[in-house]
Design an enzyme around this catalytic site. Sequence first.
Site, mmCIF file in Angstrom:
data_model
loop_
_atom_site.group_PDB
_atom_site.id
_atom_site.type_symbol
_atom_site.label_atom_id
_atom_site.label_comp_id
_atom_site.label_asym_id
_atom_site.label_seq_id
_atom_site.Cartn_x
_atom_site.Cartn_y
_atom_site.Cartn_z
ATOM 1 N N LEU A 133 3.425 -4.898 -13.181
ATOM 2 C CA LEU A 133 3.725 -3.235 -13.837
ATOM 3 C C LEU A 133 4.935 -2.700 -13.691
ATOM 4 C CD1 LEU A 133 -0.020 -1.830 -13.076
ATOM 5 C CD2 LEU A 133 1.079 -2.629 -15.160
ATOM 6 N N ASN A 189 3.390 -7.189 -8.214
ATOM 7 C CA ASN A 189 2.956 -6.188 -9.140
ATOM 8 C C ASN A 189 3.790 -6.552 -10.557
ATOM 9 O OD1 ASN A 189 2.050 -4.217 -10.557
ATOM 10 N ND2 ASN A 189 2.656 -2.510 -9.044
ATOM 11 N N ARG A 211 11.328 -11.345 -2.014
ATOM 12 C CA ARG A 211 10.521 -10.457 -1.326
ATOM 13 C C ARG A 211 10.831 -10.045 0.061
ATOM 14 N NH1 ARG A 211 6.776 -6.812 -3.212
ATOM 15 N NH2 ARG A 211 4.941 -6.451 -1.886
ATOM 16 N N GLU A 259 16.017 -1.732 -4.129
ATOM 17 C CA GLU A 259 16.805 -1.774 -5.279
ATOM 18 C C GLU A 259 16.070 -2.345 -6.643
ATOM 19 O OE1 GLU A 259 21.353 -0.934 -4.522
ATOM 20 O OE2 GLU A 259 20.684 -2.751 -3.710
ATOM 21 N N GLU A 265 0.793 -1.209 -0.010
ATOM 22 C CA GLU A 265 0.049 -0.031 0.125
ATOM 23 C C GLU A 265 0.719 1.069 -0.041
ATOM 24 O OE1 GLU A 265 -0.335 -2.482 1.920
ATOM 25 O OE2 GLU A 265 -2.390 -3.256 2.298
#
Length: 433
Positions: free
Chosen positions: A341, A339, A267, A309, A65
């Site tokens: 994108l 994501n 992650r 990074e 978020e």
Amino acid sequence: MAFSPALIVYQLLTRLLEPLAPRLLDARVRKGKEDPARVDERLGQPGMARPDGPLVWIHGVSVGEALSILPLAERIRKDRPDVTVLVTTGTLTSAQVLASRLPRGVIHQFAPVDGPSAVAAFLDHWRPNVGVFVESELWPNLLTTAQKRGVPLALVSARITDKTAQGWRKAPGMARALMNGFSHVWPQDQDSADRLTALGARVDGQVNLKLSGEPLPYDRGEFARLSALIDDRPVVVAASTHEHEEMAIVGALDHLADRLFLIVVPRHPERANAIAEALSHDGYGFARRSQGQPICDQTDIYLADTLGELGLFLRLADVVVMGGSFAPALGGGAVGGHNPLEPARLAKPIVTGPDASNWQAVTRMLKQAGGLVSVLSPAELPSVVGPMLADPDAARDMGERARRSAEAAAAGLDRLWLALQTHLPAAPSRRRP
């Protein structure tokens, strides 16, 4: 505001329990879950003075978020430099990520715990002109107190699962009271719109902040240095990977005939020791970025175990494999993907696993545009990644299709900013020189 017995009970309980908050926060500090230098912010005590002039408050709980907030914060500061932007988040990791990413002039504070006194102290100090809540962060005291003070509120990029909606249906009056307090509600997809409407929200339209935004930042000097070290080897980046995915992806790509350079970006970098141990056990030559280990001719894998990074590593990629999407295929729990994108904005061809449930609409859009390919398991990666590396021109064309699709998806930010401006005083007139 609609009357709700459940809401009244919640407010009474939190008032009774709030004196315990300092002890609970101290315990979290000892566990490394709170910043000891800033823990008082969680009690509503400000970390700095409030600047003069209008203020837009944007709240998101965690890393995902928080990152989706950045395009909105950048847009506000660009169009209205007289407006202060206050960003609040609830996790230590989100604060660490935002520290290097927030635009100049944007303030970060930790969100107050949802106790009446902490919330009141927070609002007394910051006095926002408008509040923006991202995704599904609905804290009853924070919301209702802001509403009583006349702060217009927007629920933006709202995502509500069927499980969450079922939980709210157990307290329909409370859900309706909270939803009625929002001046604007913009879900990120139609399913969330339907569920929010059923809970009493007045939905304005759909906006997904994660579809907006600029390409991730990077260090140009590091890009040049790493590019020279990698030389002409094709680069695959496994981005935002989770437990078990790293070794499955490494093992699958090991079947490719040609040698490549694999950058693994977990992650959660705190898992790097376990990943390094597994790579060593299986005999792979690798280097860890967090330890400054050099890349040499024998290095086939770069364990990019640092925060903030990803933009650097994605720019080095010829192909990007999205992590968080293979867990079910490996016998783990669903993560829902991450994501796509982020590589799409950098014109990178994308491969994802079977579980992209958190990004269904985006994945579908990129797939239809010809910028993304899905596989059922890591074992299928060689048959997809191999041809991409063998035909760089076709891979670049695929990446460009992904970029154009991502660019077309970003229009929701314009609608959001236009609506928020109705709650702000007019911009000061600029004097002619």
